[in-house]
Design an enzyme around this catalytic site. Structure first.
Site, PDB file in Angstrom:
ATOM      1  N   TRP A  99       0.705  -1.210  -0.018  1.00 15.48           N
ATOM      2  CA  TRP A  99       0.006  -0.051   0.003  1.00 15.48           C
ATOM      3  C   TRP A  99       1.045   1.239  -0.004  1.00 15.48           C
ATOM      4  O   TRP A  99       0.492   2.152  -0.684  1.00 15.48           O
ATOM      5  CB  TRP A  99      -1.135  -0.064   1.111  1.00 15.48           C
ATOM      6  CG  TRP A  99      -2.018  -1.272   1.079  1.00 15.48           C
ATOM      7  CD1 TRP A  99      -2.035  -2.140   2.081  1.00 15.48           C
ATOM      8  CD2 TRP A  99      -3.026  -1.466   0.014  1.00 15.48           C
ATOM      9  NE1 TRP A  99      -2.855  -2.996   1.564  1.00 15.48           N
ATOM     10  CE2 TRP A  99      -3.585  -2.704   0.334  1.00 15.48           C
ATOM     11  CE3 TRP A  99      -3.304  -0.685  -1.136  1.00 15.48           C
ATOM     12  CZ2 TRP A  99      -4.356  -3.048  -0.538  1.00 15.48           C
ATOM     13  CZ3 TRP A  99      -4.301  -1.260  -2.010  1.00 15.48           C
ATOM     14  CH2 TRP A  99      -4.868  -2.444  -1.617  1.00 15.48           C
ATOM     15  N   ASP A 166      -1.746   6.989   6.232  1.00 20.55           N
ATOM     16  CA  ASP A 166      -2.855   6.019   5.564  1.00 20.55           C
ATOM     17  C   ASP A 166      -3.241   5.254   6.954  1.00 20.55           C
ATOM     18  O   ASP A 166      -2.295   4.342   7.445  1.00 20.55           O
ATOM     19  CB  ASP A 166      -2.167   5.242   4.537  1.00 20.55           C
ATOM     20  CG  ASP A 166      -3.428   4.110   3.921  1.00 20.55           C
ATOM     21  OD1 ASP A 166      -4.279   3.848   4.625  1.00 20.55           O
ATOM     22  OD2 ASP A 166      -3.184   3.142   3.086  1.00 20.55           O
ATOM     23  N   LYS A 190     -12.278  -1.536   6.714  1.00 20.09           N
ATOM     24  CA  LYS A 190     -11.373  -2.206   7.585  1.00 20.09           C
ATOM     25  C   LYS A 190     -11.693  -2.189   8.990  1.00 20.09           C
ATOM     26  O   LYS A 190     -11.761  -3.308   9.454  1.00 20.09           O
ATOM     27  CB  LYS A 190      -9.660  -1.954   7.699  1.00 20.09           C
ATOM     28  CG  LYS A 190      -9.202  -2.011   6.166  1.00 20.09           C
ATOM     29  CD  LYS A 190      -8.795  -3.234   5.481  1.00 20.09           C
ATOM     30  CE  LYS A 190      -8.604  -3.065   3.983  1.00 20.09           C
ATOM     31  NZ  LYS A 190      -7.668  -2.457   3.614  1.00 20.09           N
TER      32      LYS A 190
HETATM   33  C1  LIG Z   1      -7.296  -1.874   2.360  1.00 18.87           C
HETATM   34  C2  LIG Z   1      -5.933  -0.801   2.140  1.00 18.87           C
HETATM   35  C3  LIG Z   1      -5.955   0.051   1.139  1.00 18.87           C
HETATM   36  C4  LIG Z   1      -6.692  -0.117  -0.091  1.00 18.87           C
HETATM   37  O1  LIG Z   1      -8.209   0.631   0.232  1.00 18.87           O
HETATM   38  P1  LIG Z   1      -9.187   0.818  -0.795  1.00 18.87           P
HETATM   39  O2  LIG Z   1     -10.348   1.390   0.003  1.00 18.87           O
HETATM   40  O3  LIG Z   1      -9.393  -0.428  -1.393  1.00 18.87           O
HETATM   41  O4  LIG Z   1      -8.696   1.814  -1.757  1.00 18.87           O
HETATM   42  C5  LIG Z   1      -4.979   1.141   1.268  1.00 18.87           C
HETATM   43  N1  LIG Z   1      -4.237   1.174   2.443  1.00 18.87           N
HETATM   44  C6  LIG Z   1      -4.154   0.141   3.388  1.00 18.87           C
HETATM   45  C7  LIG Z   1      -3.139   0.369   4.699  1.00 18.87           C
HETATM   46  C8  LIG Z   1      -4.984  -0.879   3.253  1.00 18.87           C
HETATM   47  O5  LIG Z   1      -5.100  -1.649   4.403  1.00 18.87           O
END
Ligand SMILES: *Cc1c(COP(=O)(O)O)cnc(C)c1O
Length: 357
Positions: A99, A166, A190
């Site tokens: 990511w 993030d 998540k």
């Molecule tokens: C799942 C995830 C993403 C991607 O998220 P989307 O909403 O599918 O774009 C980005 N960063 C992390 C840390 C993730 O766990």
């Protein structure tokens, strides 16, 4: 049979949030209409988004000067929204996995990007520490929890430049000193809601400093001005976030959640460390409280293909590791009850009893 949902995302949500969501789909608050068919500008939905925003600020202890946005597009859209809005000359990224790398790649379209630190040398099994942060960066980007590898920052780092994070997979799992960050974003799916909504917490005074023209949908200031309603926001996912945050508040907020999360993670990591058949993959000090990654121990590798169906037969869902790391991953997000973690541990013990050499 009871299912224990260890899916990495979309993932487990509090039962009460899903019950209330189901009711609201049929009849929202007794108004005779579904949450799915009312206007986002109705007073009923305005109350929902206002409460979701207020709970977000309250539970995360967000200081004045920050705004909370609920947008579409997922965390992946933020990978380019962030540099679009913030990258004038140079940005720094910490590469802690897939990511983080994807975020870095998008930023490179907007200016110079430097990898300030990386854990790629050891397949992202740790969080780099003690690295120097150049002071001429427009911002530094980190990924606080690395969902695929099960590594997590356990403290909020100090940065001389605007810190962007993030927090897709650990938001609301532990207390965060928001004042250390300029911007925090993540997909809801998540830890706080269904797929389809992205949260952004942004310090207003970091905006408006880049010289490029910004498309309206990309410019955070537009979304702030319109209270996340510049266009139609993800109405139903925002409703579920409100329900999840109400639940979080009812159990005592983020501090209480953090305590429970540490207990849950300890139960599982203890088993991984003590069960001769399994071993963890992340270095101990950086182990994630949200995504617990493990593999078969040396000498037991051939049992990997057997453990998965064994666990599935006992109600475990979603414990197959990400294809990039293999093995197993148990995602034990906020809504995961301790009993489910214990059920997985019992299953690992039972498997060991059958196969111990
Ligand atoms: C799942 C995830 C993403 C991607 O998220 P989307 O909403 O599918 O774009 C980005 N960063 C992390 C840390 C993730 O766990």
């Amino acid at each position: 049979m009871k299912k224990h949902n260890f899916s990495a995302g979309p993932s487990i949500l509090p039962a009460i949030a899903m019950e209330n969501a189901a009711k609201a789909v049929l009849d929202f608050d007794g108004i005779g209409l579904s949450i799915l068919e009312i206007s986002h500008r109705s007073k009923e939905f305005e109350a929902v988004i206002e409460e979701a925003t207020a709970l977000f600020k309250e539970l995360l202890n967000i200081p004045d000067g920050y705004q909370v946005l609920f947008l579409g597009g997922g965390a992946s859209t933020q990978f380019f929204h962030v540099p679009y809005n913030l990258l004038e000359k140079k940005a720094g990224y910490v590469n802690t996995g897939v990511w983080a790398k994807k975020a870095l790649k998008e930023a490179a379209n907007f200016g110079e990007v430097v990898t300030v630190a990386s854990s790629e040398d050891k397949n992202f099994t740790y969080i780099p520490k003690g690295f120097a942060i150049p002071s001429d960066l427009d911002y530094l980007h980190i990924t606080t929890n690395n969902t695929i590898y099960g590594t997590e920052y356990h403290t909020d780092i100090d940065s001389p430049v605007t810190l962007v994070a993030d927090m897709s997979s650990d938001i609301f799992s532990r207390p965060v000193d928001v004042s250390k960050y300029g911007l925090i974003y993540g997909g809801a799916q998540k830890n706080i809601g269904p797929a389809g909504v992205t949260f952004v917490v942004v310090k207003e005074d970091i905006l408006g400093k880049v010289s490029r023209p910004l498309p309206s949908m990309v410019d955070y200031r537009n979304h702030i001005k319109n209270g996340s309603m510049f266009n139609t926001p993800p109405v139903f996912p925002i409703f579920v976030i409100r329900e999840t945050l109400r639940w979080l508040k009812s159990i005592g907020g983020v501090e209480a959640m953090y305590k429970i999360n540490k207990e849950k993670a300890a139960i599982l990591y203890d088993e991984i460390d003590n069960n001769p058949l399994f071993k963890g993959t992340a270095v101990k000090e950086d182990r994630s409280l949200m995504n617990v990654c493990f593999v078969m121990n040396d000498g037991y590798e051939e049992l990997a293909a057997e453990f998965l169906p064994f666990a599935q037969e006992r109600g475990m869902v979603g414990i197959k590791g990400h294809r990039l790391v293999g093995g197993f991953r148990a995602s034990i997000y906020n809504a995961m009850p301790k009993e489910s973690v214990q059920a997985l541990v019992d299953c690992m013990k039972e498997f060991a009893k059958l196969h111990k050499k």
